[in-house]
Enzyme design. Sequence first.
Site, short mmCIF file in Angstrom:
data_model
loop_
_atom_site.label_atom_id
_atom_site.label_comp_id
_atom_site.label_asym_id
_atom_site.label_seq_id
_atom_site.Cartn_x
_atom_site.Cartn_y
_atom_site.Cartn_z
NE ARG A 54 -2.08 -1.47 3.60
CZ ARG A 54 -2.60 -1.55 4.83
NH1 ARG A 54 -3.85 -1.22 5.04
NH2 ARG A 54 -1.85 -1.94 5.83
CG ASP A 56 1.71 6.47 3.18
OD1 ASP A 56 0.91 5.60 3.58
OD2 ASP A 56 2.85 6.62 3.65
NE ARG A 201 6.12 10.81 3.03
CZ ARG A 201 4.86 11.13 3.36
NH1 ARG A 201 3.90 10.21 3.27
NH2 ARG A 201 4.58 12.34 3.79
#
Length: 260
Positions: A54, A56, A201
């Site tokens: 998945r 973001d 990130r």
Amino acid sequence: MRYALGVEYDGSDFHGWQRLAPHGEAGVATVQATLEEALSTVAAHPVQVVCAGRTDAGVHAECQVVHFDSEAVRTPRSWSLGTTTRLPPSVCVRWCQPVAADFNARFSARARRYRYRILNRAVRPALGRQQLSWERLPLDADAMHRAAQALLGEHDFNAFRTVHCQAPHAVRDLQRLSISREGEQVVVEVQANAFLHHMVRNLVGSLLLVGRGEKPEDWMAELLAGRDRTLAGPTAPADGLVFLGPLYPAACGLPAELNL
């Protein structure tokens, strides 16, 4: 029949990958819901997909892999082209491949890969800004790369996951983390068996502090050992992050670019 798809998307206008409303109901735009709606039209029955990883909100994908089941008789070409014609311009199905009944886009994958691009100059980007982060202060890409090597291997990455991460543990095998300069861009490429929520990130956000000279190179190793997210750098923006795709055993029969 079970099929695998390679899906490319620009995540700028989506609230991430995961469907946020019950299947078949309207909700905010997500890649999963958009893809399932298009596939269901081609199949003439409701279709649900499972993805390799998945992403973001705002994160892009070069080759997200999904699988789905359908009794509809369609050729791989019909699945890929028919679905793409029903998708917005920011999403396309690159390929479709019949796979074994026990293939699982998530659990059959052995690794995942991401790339993060940073435009490193005094002026923000105009062209390609959807796939670029921006840092106006000079970055030492070599120092960032050296600092990153302390993270390779199997470790507890609690220092680099969001507090909202739902994974039962933070142990991951980081197989590759390289930082290099390509003209005005600093490019981060990372591969692991799996990733935690916001892990890439958060890694980039901390490495930026090393690149700007605000933290020493050995600081990354200290963060890893400390396992304290509050001591690490901020989460880097989503814009520069692209999910390159998962890697599978060749026996899965997927395109060569996805072979481990």
